[in-house]
Motif scaffolding. Structure first.
Motif, short mmCIF file in Angstrom:
data_model
loop_
_atom_site.label_atom_id
_atom_site.label_comp_id
_atom_site.label_asym_id
_atom_site.label_seq_id
_atom_site.Cartn_x
_atom_site.Cartn_y
_atom_site.Cartn_z
N ASP A 285 -4.63 12.97 2.34
CA ASP A 285 -3.73 11.82 2.10
C ASP A 285 -4.47 10.80 1.26
OD1 ASP A 285 -5.39 10.36 3.88
OD2 ASP A 285 -4.13 10.86 5.59
N PHE A 286 -3.78 9.81 0.77
CA PHE A 286 -4.44 8.73 0.04
C PHE A 286 -3.54 7.51 -0.02
CE2 PHE A 286 -2.10 8.87 -4.02
CZ PHE A 286 -1.59 10.16 -4.03
N LYS A 287 -4.17 6.38 -0.37
CA LYS A 287 -3.45 5.10 -0.53
C LYS A 287 -3.68 4.61 -1.95
CE LYS A 287 -5.43 1.39 -0.37
NZ LYS A 287 -5.90 0.32 -1.32
N ARG B 93 0.98 11.60 1.92
CA ARG B 93 0.33 12.52 2.84
C ARG B 93 0.76 13.95 2.54
NH1 ARG B 93 -1.49 9.23 7.22
NH2 ARG B 93 -0.46 7.21 7.16
N ASP C 144 -13.04 5.77 0.11
CA ASP C 144 -12.49 4.68 0.93
C ASP C 144 -10.99 4.81 1.11
OD1 ASP C 144 -14.92 3.38 1.17
OD2 ASP C 144 -14.19 1.45 0.39
N THR C 145 -10.35 5.36 0.11
CA THR C 145 -8.87 5.28 0.05
C THR C 145 -8.18 6.64 0.12
OG1 THR C 145 -8.91 5.37 -2.36
CG2 THR C 145 -8.98 3.17 -1.36
N CYS C 146 -8.97 7.69 0.26
CA CYS C 146 -8.41 9.04 0.36
C CYS C 146 -9.03 9.74 1.56
CB CYS C 146 -8.78 9.89 -0.85
SG CYS C 146 -8.32 9.24 -2.46
N ARG C 147 -8.33 10.73 2.12
CA ARG C 147 -8.99 11.66 3.04
C ARG C 147 -9.27 12.94 2.27
NH1 ARG C 147 -5.65 9.28 7.25
NH2 ARG C 147 -7.08 8.24 8.68
N ALA D 176 -2.73 13.51 9.39
CA ALA D 176 -4.01 12.97 9.84
C ALA D 176 -3.79 11.50 10.18
CB ALA D 176 -5.09 13.11 8.77
N GLY D 177 -4.81 10.88 10.76
CA GLY D 177 -4.84 9.44 10.96
C GLY D 177 -3.61 8.89 11.67
N SER D 178 -3.08 7.80 11.12
CA SER D 178 -1.99 7.10 11.80
C SER D 178 -0.71 7.95 11.87
CB SER D 178 -1.70 5.75 11.13
OG SER D 178 -1.14 5.92 9.86
N PHE D 179 -0.54 8.87 10.92
CA PHE D 179 0.64 9.74 10.94
C PHE D 179 0.59 10.66 12.16
CE2 PHE D 179 3.03 13.55 9.91
CZ PHE D 179 4.13 13.12 9.18
N GLU E 174 0.88 -1.15 0.00
CA GLU E 174 0.00 0.00 0.00
C GLU E 174 0.92 1.21 0.00
OE1 GLU E 174 -2.95 -0.36 3.13
OE2 GLU E 174 -3.93 -1.88 1.88
N ARG F 62 -15.21 5.27 9.97
CA ARG F 62 -14.22 4.81 10.95
C ARG F 62 -14.50 5.42 12.33
NH1 ARG F 62 -10.48 6.54 6.74
NH2 ARG F 62 -9.86 4.73 5.48
N ASP G 110 -1.04 -5.36 7.90
CA ASP G 110 -0.44 -4.40 6.95
C ASP G 110 0.67 -3.55 7.60
OD1 ASP G 110 -2.31 -5.31 5.11
OD2 ASP G 110 -3.63 -3.58 5.32
P1 TMP Z 1 -3.84 6.07 7.88
O1 TMP Z 1 -3.70 7.48 8.37
O2 TMP Z 1 -4.85 5.28 8.64
O3 TMP Z 1 -2.51 5.37 7.78
O4 TMP Z 1 -4.41 6.14 6.38
C1 TMP Z 1 -3.75 6.85 5.37
C2 TMP Z 1 -4.57 6.85 4.10
O5 TMP Z 1 -4.66 5.55 3.55
C3 TMP Z 1 -6.01 7.31 4.28
O6 TMP Z 1 -6.36 8.13 3.17
C4 TMP Z 1 -6.83 6.07 4.26
C5 TMP Z 1 -6.02 5.15 3.41
N1 TMP Z 1 -6.10 3.75 3.83
C6 TMP Z 1 -6.57 2.79 2.96
O7 TMP Z 1 -6.95 3.09 1.84
N2 TMP Z 1 -6.60 1.49 3.39
C7 TMP Z 1 -6.18 1.10 4.63
O8 TMP Z 1 -6.25 -0.08 4.94
C8 TMP Z 1 -5.68 2.12 5.52
C9 TMP Z 1 -5.20 1.75 6.89
C10 TMP Z 1 -5.66 3.41 5.07
#
Ligand code: TMP
Length: 236
Positions: free
Chosen positions: A175-177, A94, A196-199, A98-101, A90, A215, A129
């Motif tokens: 951010d995005f994945k 960023r 789902d995959t971006c903020r 935000a989030g985990s960061f 993945e 979430r 992951d």
């Molecule tokens: P995080 O801050 O939780 O690490 O997430 C960073 C970005 O990645 C956020 O835009 C959500 C995305 N993400 C996914 O698409 N799939 C995942 O399993 C996770 C944990 C985050």
């Protein structure tokens, strides 16, 4: 085109083979999970929004010279994509903390980063992951040095294009994945780009327009998915 055997079922999508070995069909579900599947739910209409929105964004990226897996939208939830070999990483970009960061580094959510960051997580549900660095990726033979360079160049390019695009619809890309795939010796974008995959934060109010509403139990989840689709559609 004939839909063939189920190749892979993920938390939010199914991937099917087709009668053409170079093509797969992706089918988007309404199922939502968070925290590595610990939290489960349904976001009604999510599959339709993510399918449509991702396809519009892939087409926009293609116009900007980025190769993606997108081939053809079949219906509300299904799309024909190129059959790639997914690199099991993945790739997370960023622009704003935000989030985990924010959690990991004790940085307040919303802090604009001095430069965009890139991080990798190993795609492995059983391991949750875990974050992985470039040396680990090379040592475990997950990707080559050339591929790592191609992946980071492509990802930062995509970030630039996406930031500019979303700015036009009044959205900050926090951010995005993404996931990348190998096809014909190249690395291409092989993933959805969706709430789902971006903020996504509203540029004026900072209202969250993404999966963080699910979430974090913020309510109005379906509404913001629709709103993001409407905003993107208005620009395409
Ligand atoms: P995080 O801050 O939780 O690490 O997430 C960073 C970005 O990645 C956020 O835009 C959500 C995305 N993400 C996914 O698409 N799939 C995942 O399993 C996770 C944990 C985050």
């Amino acid at each position: 085109m004939e839909k063939g055997a189920l190749l892979y079922e993920g938390k939010a999508k199914r991937v099917y083979r087709t009668d053409d070995e170079k093509l797969f069909i992706v089918s988007y579900k309404d199922d939502a999970t968070a925290f590595n599947g610990e939290k489960k739910g349904t976001i009604t209409g999510k599959g339709v929004v993510n399918n449509r929105m991702s396809n519009m964004i892939c087409q926009m990226l293609e116009e900007e010279g980025i190769e993606t897996h997108f081939v053809k939208e079949l219906n509300d939830r299904e799309t024909v994509v190129k059959a790639v070999q997914i690199v099991p990483l993945e790739v997370i970009v960023r622009n704003v903390a935000a989030g985990s960061f924010s959690k990991r580094f004790g940085v307040e959510e919303g802090t604009v980063l001095k430069s965009p960051t890139l991080e990798y997580c190993l795609k492995d549900d059983a391991l949750g992951d875990p974050m992985i660095n470039e040396y680990h990726i090379l040592a475990l033979d997950i990707a080559t040095e050339e591929e790592l360079k191609a992946m980071s160049d492509l990802t930062f390019k995509i970030n630039k294009i996406l930031c500019a695009f979303f700015e036009q619809v009044g959205v900050k890309l926090i951010d995005f994945k993404i996931e990348l795939g190998r096809v014909d010796g190249k690395i291409i974008l092989a993933d959805e780009i969706s709430p789902d995959t971006c903020r996504f934060w509203d540029a004026e109010t900072n209202k969250k327009l993404d999966k963080d509403r699910f979430r974090r139990d913020l309510g109005g989840v379906e509404e913001v998915y629709q709103e993001m689709l409407n905003r993107v559609t208005s620009r395409r």
